[in-house]
Scaffold this active site. Structure first.
Site, PDB file in Angstrom:
ATOM      1  N   GLY A  67       5.213   1.485   8.122  1.00  0.00           N
ATOM      2  CA  GLY A  67       5.676   0.846   9.348  1.00  0.00           C
ATOM      3  C   GLY A  67       5.344   1.710  10.553  1.00  0.00           C
ATOM      4  N   CYS A  94       4.605   5.713   2.656  1.00  0.00           N
ATOM      5  CA  CYS A  94       4.449   6.128   4.048  1.00  0.00           C
ATOM      6  C   CYS A  94       5.790   6.038   4.788  1.00  0.00           C
ATOM      7  CB  CYS A  94       3.346   5.331   4.728  1.00  0.00           C
ATOM      8  SG  CYS A  94       2.678   6.236   6.124  1.00  0.00           S
ATOM      9  N   TYR A  95       5.939   5.081   5.731  1.00  0.00           N
ATOM     10  CA  TYR A  95       7.236   4.966   6.401  1.00  0.00           C
ATOM     11  C   TYR A  95       8.360   4.833   5.364  1.00  0.00           C
ATOM     12  CZ  TYR A  95      10.893   3.411   9.602  1.00  0.00           C
ATOM     13  OH  TYR A  95      12.052   3.313  10.325  1.00  0.00           O
ATOM     14  N   HIS A 181      -1.298   5.711   1.202  1.00  0.00           N
ATOM     15  CA  HIS A 181      -1.262   4.267   0.948  1.00  0.00           C
ATOM     16  C   HIS A 181      -2.044   3.899  -0.310  1.00  0.00           C
ATOM     17  CE1 HIS A 181       0.610   3.028   4.753  1.00  0.00           C
ATOM     18  NE2 HIS A 181      -0.028   4.071   5.268  1.00  0.00           N
ATOM     19  N   GLU A 183      -2.032   1.183  -1.784  1.00  0.00           N
ATOM     20  CA  GLU A 183      -2.410  -0.238  -1.746  1.00  0.00           C
ATOM     21  C   GLU A 183      -3.761  -0.469  -1.083  1.00  0.00           C
ATOM     22  OE1 GLU A 183      -0.202   1.295   0.065  1.00  0.00           O
ATOM     23  OE2 GLU A 183       0.161   0.378   2.018  1.00  0.00           O
ATOM     24  N   ASP A 239      -7.319 -25.218  -0.478  1.00  0.00           N
ATOM     25  CA  ASP A 239      -5.863 -25.288  -0.639  1.00  0.00           C
ATOM     26  C   ASP A 239      -5.380 -26.707  -0.922  1.00  0.00           C
ATOM     27  OD1 ASP A 239      -6.109 -22.640  -0.026  1.00  0.00           O
ATOM     28  OD2 ASP A 239      -5.364 -22.838   2.030  1.00  0.00           O
ATOM     29  N   LYS A 382      -4.795 -16.347  -1.616  1.00  0.00           N
ATOM     30  CA  LYS A 382      -5.992 -17.188  -1.699  1.00  0.00           C
ATOM     31  C   LYS A 382      -6.705 -17.057  -3.047  1.00  0.00           C
ATOM     32  CE  LYS A 382      -8.620 -20.025   0.727  1.00  0.00           C
ATOM     33  NZ  LYS A 382      -8.090 -21.053   1.607  1.00  0.00           N
TER      34      LYS A 382
HETATM   35  N1  GLN Z   1       5.171   5.630  11.666  1.00  0.00           N
HETATM   36  C1  GLN Z   1       5.151   6.557  10.597  1.00  0.00           C
HETATM   37  C2  GLN Z   1       4.232   7.737  10.878  1.00  0.00           C
HETATM   38  O1  GLN Z   1       3.557   7.756  11.846  1.00  0.00           O
HETATM   39  C3  GLN Z   1       4.711   5.860   9.317  1.00  0.00           C
HETATM   40  C4  GLN Z   1       3.298   5.399   9.372  1.00  0.00           C
HETATM   41  C5  GLN Z   1       2.935   4.414   8.295  1.00  0.00           C
HETATM   42  O2  GLN Z   1       3.796   3.910   7.607  1.00  0.00           O
HETATM   43  N2  GLN Z   1       1.648   4.137   8.171  1.00  0.00           N
HETATM   44  O3  GLN Z   1       4.171   8.690  10.117  1.00  0.00           O
END
Ligand code: GLN
Length: 526
Positions: A67, A94-95, A181, A183, A239, A382
């Site tokens: 986030g 991450c966040y 990440h 993902e 779809d 999709k």
């Molecule tokens: N905002 C947070 C940071 O800058 C998390 C970033 C993110 O989730 N990509 O570290």
């Protein structure tokens, strides 16, 4: 709430579900997709979702997304500490990782060195998260903050040269935090890590498959519809075709599909749709084809402005559909081919911004007399819709159809639309697609089509002066549809296409290849 309530797989398959809690990160849909690639069903919920609802769903695992915020700031999105005490495995990304540490007593601060992009990470193999992962592996980083101190009870399980806590865990409580990440495909072994979490940590069996989706959906559609009548507007797109196939399998002739042929489809496409869904096709349903070509051409006569053309085509569709619906009379359900990205992009009521509002999410059409909307593909991405289509026996050429704008060729003809111009662009486009397929490029190029410029110029054919139109060929590659590059296609293939178009399509004496990228151009040529 709405999503859970409408979820077509709420029962049955949901006994093994992982949920993603959305904190507004840009890769959130990818997280859910990766989980489903491990054959585990997954849904996305806003961070504002009540914990009672989460308990009631009893997911096998919970993933917190990235986030844009900093978790130590006031009013930053957060979650109740109780989430980590449910005994359900949690993976923070991450966040999400930072938030987990912040809530559980660790420390998150502005990082002395920000990391962005591909980064080498050193992992500890004893962690279940990193089972069978290379010691040094490439990951995707994107952060300004970092975990400067892990929460009590946690252990560091990965680091990079600039980031002392690239991953941390409290294996006893099944809590995992990852700064990068997994993902994102740039994280080379990311899918394996997600698999390690959903199977290794959460103990999912991974039985989510398209055949079980189809079977389960058929059951649920029957239950919901009873002996009611369903109406679907079939466009011939992926779809709506898959929705038609699924509903037909479930309720047969209780389904009526109205297919409006606006005369702006690609060559033979109207007949192809009819061949699949019409009376001689394989599907059990009522099929109504409305040949509205003349109506559309009449409305479009003299109109040159592209936005005006789009509006006219859209409005005319509603009028035609409305007239047909009136003939049929009141129905119980209006079916729509809404898919999961439409739902997510229309906003989950949380942090993720509304990317675009979808006409088929939320707003109910008032021009048909019906009681309820039914959206059988609402939970699918999709590529999953395509798999379901194949499963249902819809032909591959329809299932893998190129994206095609709703207003059809109407916007690939510059200037006024006439029957003659439609014929020219249909024929040229058919030749182009045929040659691209012959060259084996049809699966590798993102999108390709012919457009009709409004330019006429002098040429000479058979010793005679001509004054004819120029066709523009377009082929682009795009990863995200936000940007695109003109595709590098073999010159020889272009020459073949050029000579075939000029020889076979009356009214054309020049062929161009469009080199423009997006931006500044668009993918379409209108
Ligand atoms: N905002 C947070 C940071 O800058 C998390 C970033 C993110 O989730 N990509 O570290």
């Amino acid at each position: 709430m709405g999503i859970l309530k409408n979820s077509s797989i709420e029962k049955g398959l949901s006994n093994e579900k992982v949920i993603v809690i959305d904190f507004g990160g840009q890769y959130n849909q990818l997280v859910a997709r990766r989980v489903r690639e491990c054959n585990v069903y997954c849904e996305i919920y806003s961070y504002k979702t009540d914990i009672a609802l989460i308990k009631q769903m009893a997911p096998k695992g919970i993933i917190l997304t990235g986030g844009p915020n900093s978790c130590y700031e006031q009013n930053a999105p957060t979650y109740k500490k109780e989430l980590f005490e449910l005994g359900i495995p949690v993976l923070g990304l991450c966040y999400g990782a930072q938030l987990m540490m912040h809530i559980l007593g660790g420390k998150v601060e502005k990082a002395p060195v920000k990391e962005y992009g591909k980064t080498e990470v050193d992992v500890n193999h004893e962690s279940l998260m990193f089972k069978n992962i290379s010691q040094k592996t490439t990951c995707w980083m994107s952060h300004n903050d970092y975990i400067s101190q892990i929460a009590p009870g946690f252990q560091i399980s990965a680091h990079t040269s600039d980031c002392p806590v690239a991953a941390a865990e409290c294996a006893d409580k099944k809590l995992y935090a990852i700064q990068f990440h997994p993902e994102v495909l740039h994280t080379v072994e990311g899918t394996k890590m997600i698999d390690n979490f959903v199977r290794g940590v959460c103990g999912c069996a991974g039985t989510w498959r398209m055949d079980s989706f189809v079977e389960e959906s058929v059951k649920q559609i029957r239950e919901k519809v009873g002996d009611g009548k369903v109406l679907l507007a079939l466009s011939g797109g992926v779809d709506s075709s898959v929705a038609a196939g699924l509903l037909s399998r479930a309720i047969g002739k209780q389904l009526t599909c109205v297919f409006v042929d606006h005369g702006l489809l690609r060559k033979n496409e109207g007949d192809e749709v009819e061949a699949v869904f019409g009376p001689s096709g394989d599907f059990d349903l009522n099929f109504i084809r409305v040949n509205a070509q003349e109506r559309y051409y009449a409305k479009l006569a003299g109109v040159t402005e592209p936005e005006t053309k789009r509006k006219i085509i859209g409005e005319e569709f509603i009028r035609v559909f409305e007239e047909e619906a009136k003939k049929i009379g009141a129905v119980d359900f209006l079916a729509q081919g809404t898919i999961y990205p439409d739902v997510v992009e229309s906003g989950l009521g949380g942090e993720s911004a509304v990317i675009k509002s979808h006409h088929n999410v939320g707003g109910l059409p008032d021009y048909v007399d019906f009681k309820e909307i039914i959206e059988p593909l609402r939970d699918l991405f999709k590529d999953e819709v395509r798999k379901a289509g194949l499963e249902l026996g819809i032909p591959e050429r329809l299932v893998y159809r190129q994206p095609f704008p709703g207003p059809g060729l109407g916007i690939r003809i510059i200037g006024e639309v006439t029957a003659e111009k439609v014929r020219i662009v249909q024929d040229a486009d058919a030749i182009y697609r045929e040659e691209i397929a012959k060259a084996g490029l049809d699966k590798s190029i993102g999108q390709y089509f012919a457009a009709l410029t409004n330019m006429r110029s002098v040429g000479v054919m058979g010793d005679e002066r001509t004054y004819d139109y120029a066709i523009a060929l377009r082929a682009v590659n795009t990863v995200d549809f936000m940007t695109a590059e003109s595709a590098e296609v073999p010159f020889e293939m272009l020459q073949t296409v050029m000579s075939r178009i000029i020889n076979e399509v009356r009214g054309v004496n020049r062929v161009f290849y469009d080199l423009t990228s997006k931006p500044p151009g668009t993918i379409e040529f209108e």
